[in-house]
Design an enzyme around this catalytic site. Structure first.
Site, PDB file in Angstrom:
ATOM      1  N   SER A   1      47.021  46.542  43.341  1.00 17.45           N
ATOM      2  CA  SER A   1      46.782  45.136  43.657  1.00 17.45           C
ATOM      3  C   SER A   1      47.872  44.654  44.627  1.00 17.45           C
ATOM      4  CB  SER A   1      46.707  44.313  42.375  1.00 17.45           C
ATOM      5  OG  SER A   1      46.126  43.067  42.611  1.00 17.45           O
TER       6      SER A   1
ATOM      7  N   HIS B   1      39.117  45.203  37.868  1.00 22.10           N
ATOM      8  CA  HIS B   1      40.385  45.290  38.595  1.00 22.10           C
ATOM      9  C   HIS B   1      41.529  45.635  37.641  1.00 22.10           C
ATOM     10  CE1 HIS B   1      43.168  44.389  41.818  1.00 22.10           C
ATOM     11  NE2 HIS B   1      43.790  43.493  41.097  1.00 22.10           N
TER      12      HIS B   1
ATOM     13  N   GLU C   1      35.510  45.622  40.869  1.00 20.13           N
ATOM     14  CA  GLU C   1      36.762  44.853  40.985  1.00 20.13           C
ATOM     15  C   GLU C   1      36.536  43.367  40.677  1.00 20.13           C
ATOM     16  OE1 GLU C   1      39.790  45.956  41.696  1.00 20.13           O
ATOM     17  OE2 GLU C   1      39.539  47.878  42.699  1.00 20.13           O
TER      18      GLU C   1
END
Length: 540
Positions: free
Chosen positions: A189, A441, A321
């Site tokens: 991320s 995610h 995600e």
């Protein structure tokens, strides 16, 4: 070595580490809370990190250093300290003549949350694969990314912290049986974004030799902000919030320099509008820092990516995600919000994407139709919304980078992956209350690291005969093999039964590894991607 204590000398002084039981098997030595820079407090707030001071006597390295100032996601309270520039080193052995590959982890958290400690990033899985693991903290939010377009606060201090940590690794890691000539940086991320920036910045050249970006690259629209307009610069807005409306960077800086750090970060959240929250806008992300004497980012990311990561590079994403962004835990989606989105769909779109729409060209209504057809945005179409958010926030940017990496003069391999292994009972899905199908995610993190949060909650580790254990073993094997050799599958084994081939230079298809219980090499055709809006529009 003395009992369960281990003493070594680094450039700055003596460290006393501690021998820990690896819950899988064996032991490792942990050296925690090592200062890699001077505390960024007082006059050093908002400044580039300065090298650490030496210390006298032996420093206890059994406990973690302070985390950066941030909101605790469980309690909502402000925690942490400005004095946060610490790293941790985990190694099997400090006396080996053979130097091991080094893996440096850069945590995610929207440039706003997180730390390198074991609450999420426990070393147990990785350190048993014969590498030295380093995890670190860097400054977050306004304290790490304030940019007033002036040398008093030029931005990207948090990224520069990671560069300082990599310099520390170069000087000291051999003392932990690490090889400074074989360093891999990896992150997820916002951490994946920082890794990608480091591969493109001259400032970090020579400090690492391989890189992995998981679910985050510099072209993601949340990974960069343009600060040409002082009125929308959150730094000046903060100064006004604390009583000094000004367009003079030096005046704003003098005020912000003395406000309590926790109050500053609290105000950062208060200044966010409802629309900004809906658009998932990060108040203080990376930006152009050309007013700095040592800039990290000198061009817009869309231009920067054509410099390409010039080291072996793994980049990839999880299969869904976007479900992370639309789940109910964040509390942004309710009947009122759905009504707002349906009456004005543009409100869902992060402004950085809007110029792309006019270039295609595609209207907001056409874009909406690509994902929802004639249906409205509601609880029933959350999976459509997750696909839409996933494409905007992750997939489009990642594929743009992949295209740049495939250009005809690339000379280092780039490996693309999709992480597809689904476990409905996964720790993260439970915490976030994610119910949509697909891998959300950051879900893959729990197969790379043993979260000590799980341990604290009394959750058992993966059973050796379970699918979870197999995925954990496979993922850590490929990541550490890549760190050792630059190739994630140097040998075909039961654990890595498929040869992961890199992207073809100047190819018109994307070869990628689908990471699942049965891994497979697959092909994605450029024109068949859902996030290729131009092509999708032609198909309508």
């Amino acid at each position: 070595m003395n009992g369960n204590r281990v003493v070594i000398n680094v450039r700055e002084g003596k460290l006393i580490g501690i021998i820990e039981e690896n819950f899988l098997d064996g032991k490792y030595i942990a050296f925690r809370g090592i200062p890699y820079a001077k505390p960024p407090i007082g006059k050093l707030r908002f400044k580039d990190p300065a090298p650490p001071e030496p210390w006298s006597g032996a420093r206890d390295a059994s406990k973690y250093g302070n985390v950066a100032v941030q909101t605790d996601i469980i309690t909502g309270e402000m925690i942490g300290d400005e004095d946060c520039l610490y790293l941790n080193v985990y190694t099997a052995d400090v006396e080996s003549w053979r130097k091991r590959p080094v893996m440096v982890w850069i945590h995610g958290g929207a440039f706003s949350l997180g730390s390198g400690d074991a609450s999420v990033y426990g070393p147990d899985y990785i350190v048993r694969k014969d590498v030295v693991l380093v995890t670190l903290n860097y400054r977050l939010g306004v304290l790490g990314f304030l940019n007033l377009n002036d040398e008093v606060a030029a931005g990207n201090q948090g990224i520069k912290d990671t560069i300082m940590a990599l310099r520390w690794v170069q000087k000291n890691i051999s003392k932990f049986s690490g090889d400074p000539g074989n360093v891999t940086i990896f992150g997820e991320s916002a951490g994946g974004v920082i890794v990608h920036y480091l591969t493109l910045s001259p400032l970090s050249e020579g400090l690492f030799h391989k890189a992995i970006s998981q679910s985050g690259v510099v072209t993601n629209p949340w990974a960069f902000i343009e600060l040409t307009n002082k009125a929308t610069n959150k730094g000046f807005q903060l100064a006004e919030y604390f009583g000094k409306a000004t367009s003079d960077p030096k005046v704003a800086y003098e005020l912000l320099k003395i406000i309590d750090a926790r109050k500053l970060r609290k105000a950062e959240h208060k200044l966010q509008t409802k629309t900004e929250r809906l658009q998932k806008i990060i108040p203080f992300p990376p930006s152009l820092d050309h007013k700095s004497l040592n800039p990290v980012i000198t061009e817009d990311p869309s231009i920067l990516i054509h410099r390409r990561a010039k080291v072996p590079y793994i980049v990839g994403y999880n299969s869904c995600e976007g479900s992370y962004l639309v789940n109910s835990t964040f509390g942004y989606l309710n009947e009122e919000t759905f009504k707002e989105i349906n009456s004005n769909f543009k409100k869902t779109i992060i402004p950085r994407i809007l110029p792309t729409l006019s270039q295609i060209p595609i209207t907001i209504e056409e874009l909406r139709f690509l994902y929802f057809g004639n249906k409205t945005v509601s609880e029933e179409t959350l999976i459509n919304y997750a696909d839409f958010m996933g494409d905007i926030y992750f997939y489009r940017g990642i594929m743009e980078v992949v295209d740049a990496q495939m250009s005809s003069d690339a000379n280092e391999p780039t490996y693309l992956y999709k992480f597809s292994y689904e476990n409905e009972a996964s720790f993260l899905r439970k915490i976030l209350n994610v119910t949509l199908p697909g891998v959300t995610h950051s879900e893959e993190l729990f197969y790379l690291f043993y979260s000590h949060m799980m341990k604290d909650l009394g959750l058992p580790p993966f059973a050796p005969d379970s699918k979870d254990y197999k995925i954990m073993n496979r993922l850590t094997q490929m990541w550490t093999d890549f760190a050792k050799t630059g190739n994630p599958t140097p040998a075909i084994t039961n654990l890595t039964p498929i040869k992961w081939t890199p992207l073809k230079i100047a190819g018109n298809v994307y070869d990628y590894l689908d990471i699942d219980i049965e891994p497979r090499m697959k092909i994605l055709r450029k024109e068949e991607q859902r996030c290729n809006w131009k092509n999708m529009k032609h198909k309508l």
